[in-house]
Scaffold this motif. Structure first.
Motif, short mmCIF file in Angstrom:
data_model
loop_
_atom_site.label_atom_id
_atom_site.label_comp_id
_atom_site.label_asym_id
_atom_site.label_seq_id
_atom_site.Cartn_x
_atom_site.Cartn_y
_atom_site.Cartn_z
N ALA A 1 0.82 -1.22 0.00
CA ALA A 1 0.00 0.00 0.00
C ALA A 1 0.86 1.27 0.00
N PRO A 2 1.85 1.39 0.90
CA PRO A 2 2.68 2.59 0.84
C PRO A 2 3.48 2.71 -0.46
N LEU A 3 3.99 1.59 -0.97
CA LEU A 3 4.80 1.65 -2.18
C LEU A 3 3.98 2.06 -3.40
N THR A 4 2.76 1.53 -3.53
CA THR A 4 1.92 1.92 -4.67
C THR A 4 1.44 3.36 -4.51
N GLY A 5 1.20 3.79 -3.26
CA GLY A 5 0.84 5.19 -3.04
C GLY A 5 1.98 6.12 -3.41
N TRP A 6 3.19 5.74 -3.06
CA TRP A 6 4.39 6.52 -3.41
C TRP A 6 4.53 6.58 -4.93
N ALA A 7 4.30 5.45 -5.59
CA ALA A 7 4.38 5.41 -7.05
C ALA A 7 3.29 6.27 -7.68
N LEU A 8 2.10 6.26 -7.10
CA LEU A 8 0.98 7.06 -7.60
C LEU A 8 1.33 8.54 -7.59
N VAL A 9 1.89 9.00 -6.46
CA VAL A 9 2.27 10.41 -6.34
C VAL A 9 3.41 10.74 -7.30
N SER A 10 4.34 9.81 -7.45
CA SER A 10 5.52 10.06 -8.29
C SER A 10 5.20 10.14 -9.77
N THR A 11 4.08 9.54 -10.19
CA THR A 11 3.73 9.50 -11.62
C THR A 11 2.56 10.41 -11.96
N ALA A 12 2.12 11.24 -11.01
CA ALA A 12 1.01 12.16 -11.27
C ALA A 12 1.42 13.19 -12.32
N LYS A 13 0.43 13.74 -13.02
CA LYS A 13 0.71 14.72 -14.07
C LYS A 13 1.46 15.93 -13.53
N VAL A 14 1.01 16.41 -12.37
CA VAL A 14 1.71 17.50 -11.70
C VAL A 14 2.42 16.93 -10.48
N LYS A 15 3.71 17.11 -10.42
CA LYS A 15 4.50 16.54 -9.33
C LYS A 15 4.32 17.38 -8.06
N VAL A 16 3.49 16.89 -7.16
CA VAL A 16 3.23 17.59 -5.91
C VAL A 16 4.30 17.20 -4.89
N PRO A 17 5.05 18.16 -4.37
CA PRO A 17 6.08 17.82 -3.38
C PRO A 17 5.45 17.20 -2.13
N THR A 18 6.13 16.23 -1.56
CA THR A 18 5.69 15.60 -0.33
C THR A 18 6.68 15.91 0.78
N ASP B 1 -1.65 4.89 -13.98
CA ASP B 1 -2.91 4.15 -13.88
C ASP B 1 -2.72 2.83 -13.15
N LEU B 2 -1.60 2.16 -13.43
CA LEU B 2 -1.31 0.90 -12.75
C LEU B 2 -1.13 1.12 -11.25
N ALA B 3 -0.40 2.18 -10.90
CA ALA B 3 -0.17 2.47 -9.48
C ALA B 3 -1.48 2.84 -8.79
N GLU B 4 -2.31 3.61 -9.47
CA GLU B 4 -3.58 4.02 -8.87
C GLU B 4 -4.51 2.83 -8.66
N GLY B 5 -4.62 1.99 -9.69
CA GLY B 5 -5.46 0.81 -9.56
C GLY B 5 -4.94 -0.15 -8.51
N GLY B 6 -3.62 -0.35 -8.49
CA GLY B 6 -3.01 -1.25 -7.52
C GLY B 6 -3.19 -0.75 -6.10
N HIS B 7 -3.07 0.56 -5.91
CA HIS B 7 -3.21 1.12 -4.56
C HIS B 7 -4.62 0.90 -4.03
N GLY B 8 -5.61 1.13 -4.90
CA GLY B 8 -6.99 0.92 -4.47
C GLY B 8 -7.29 -0.53 -4.16
#
Length: 407
Positions: free
Chosen positions: A93-110, A129-136
């Protein structure tokens, strides 16, 4: 009865409480929009904390092996499968969430807990899309495993009465037996308690509406020379209007949307709150008086991470410049039902010339309006930070609404 080590016990209950918090918060995040930006930062921070604590827990399992299993057969195999699944959940869950944020269209700093920056993973945008689906998916599976784990513990304690739960309690203390599991309930309660209060939801992002073929491509006055129609209009004497131009009222349901390229993709958004004051005689557009005011805090691209950045200084600086205003005195007819209005746009404390193009359809007291404009964002200081490096220099604006003539 042999117990787990004290460190393993602390890690177990700490992770359980944090997981309960994540589950509680996760239910609401998708519906919060920009109001959930701060909560998303907490969600990411707690997720990375769970990842680190889980890695430490795995190390502890090899350093100080767990007590032997008390139950064999299919029940013991099921218990082992649930434990293994929980570890996969706490890592995945944390790894896919991290990947989701890292591949977003706009890179939001964390910033973890607002202090420690978390770098983005070097993943391609196509993995989003893979990260988002996997996280959910992992989140839902994790909730099921979490409930199975709790049910198994309750079965051993109340039905089998084998004292299994005491292996996770430091000392045979009834107070701790109540207090430690209560941490899970506390995590759920805290997650709900810090959710933002109810507030009006922003409008969903809209794609740029289709416009008729008679509309010329949007032109930025700063960058383009006047075309032949403009030159001819300048040379010709303006027609005298028959009388004062009528006033028009914008009807509910209108939209102002925007799109901007970002590393080969397109970000689409809209403004939920705006007003327009229009005086215009379609047959004598030179007497028009147009003013459109946009509440910049109502901007949304439909993603809480990105929406949370829009009000900041890198983009709209809403705190100091809450409103953008376009004003134009006069317009000109460029074709059948097509018009162009040249005025000024005031955005983020900067005022620059701006041109919009639009069509009017219908007749009588009700007209449908659809139009476009192209805005050079850098001229207004919009998108001036590191996370904006992939944004295209031009933002395409589109609007569509119905206007009714005032009596």
């Amino acid at each position: 009865m042999q117990r787990y080590s004290l460190v393993a016990i602390i890690l177990h209950w700490a992770i359980a409480a944090l997981l309960a918090f994540q589950i509680s918060v996760g239910w609401a995040l998708e519906d919060l929009g920009a109001r959930g930006f701060a909560l998303y930062q907490w969600h990411k921070s707690v997720g990375i904390t769970i990842l680190l604590l889980t890695l430490l827990r795995i190390v502890m399992r090899y350093w100080k092996p767990r007590p032997p299993k008390l139950e064999g057969g299919w029940q013991g195999a099921l218990a082992s499968a649930v434990h293994g699944g929980l570890y996969a959940f706490m890592l995945g869950a944390p790894l896919t969430g991290w990947a989701l944020v890292s591949t977003a269209k706009v890179k939001v700093p964390t910033l973890l807990f607002g202090v420690l920056p978390l770098p983005h993973l070097p993943l391609p945008a196509s993995a989003h899309d893979l990260a988002e689906g996997g996280h959910g998916l992992i989140a839902w599976l994790g909730i099921a495993l979490f409930l199975l784990h709790v049910a198994g513990a309750l079965r051993h304690h109340f039905l089998m009465r084998d004292g299994l739960i005491w292996r996770m309690i430091p000392g045979r203390s009834t107070l701790l037996l109540i207090a430690l599991p209560a941490l899970i309930l506390l995590g759920l309660v805290v997650g709900q308690a810090i959710l933002p209060g109810a507030a009006p939801q922003m409008a969903a992002p809209v794609e740029a509406p289709e416009v008729t073929e008679n509309i010329a491509e949007p032109v930025n006055l700063v960058e383009a020379a006047p075309d032949n129609a403009a030159s001819n209009a300048a040379e010709a004497a303006p027609e005298e209007p028959v009388g004062p131009p009528p006033a028009w009222t914008v009807q509910p349901g209108g939209t102002i949307g925007f799109t901007v390229g970002n590393d080969g993709q397109t970000i689409s958004g809209s403004f939920a709150k705006w007003t327009a004051e229009i005086l215009m005689d379609p047959d004598h557009p030179d007497s028009a008086d147009i003013k459109v005011s946009i509440d910049m805090a109502s901007a949304s691209v439909g993603d809480a991470y990105q929406d949370g950045m829009l009000p900041g200084d890198e983009f709209f600086a809403v705190a100091s410049h809450p409103t953008a205003t376009f004003t134009a005195k006069g317009a000109e007819k460029t074709g059948t039902n097509t018009y162009r209005a040249t005025g000024t746009l005031s955005l983020k404390g900067v005022t620059k010339p701006q041109t919009i193009r639009f069509t009017l359809t219908g007749d009588g007291a009700t007209r449908k309006v659809a139009g476009t404009a192209t805005i050079a964002r850098s001229a207004f200081g919009v998108g001036n930070g590191q996370s904006s490096g992939g944004l295209a220099p031009q933002v395409k604006l589109s609007f569509a609404f119905t206007a009714r003539q005032k009596d």
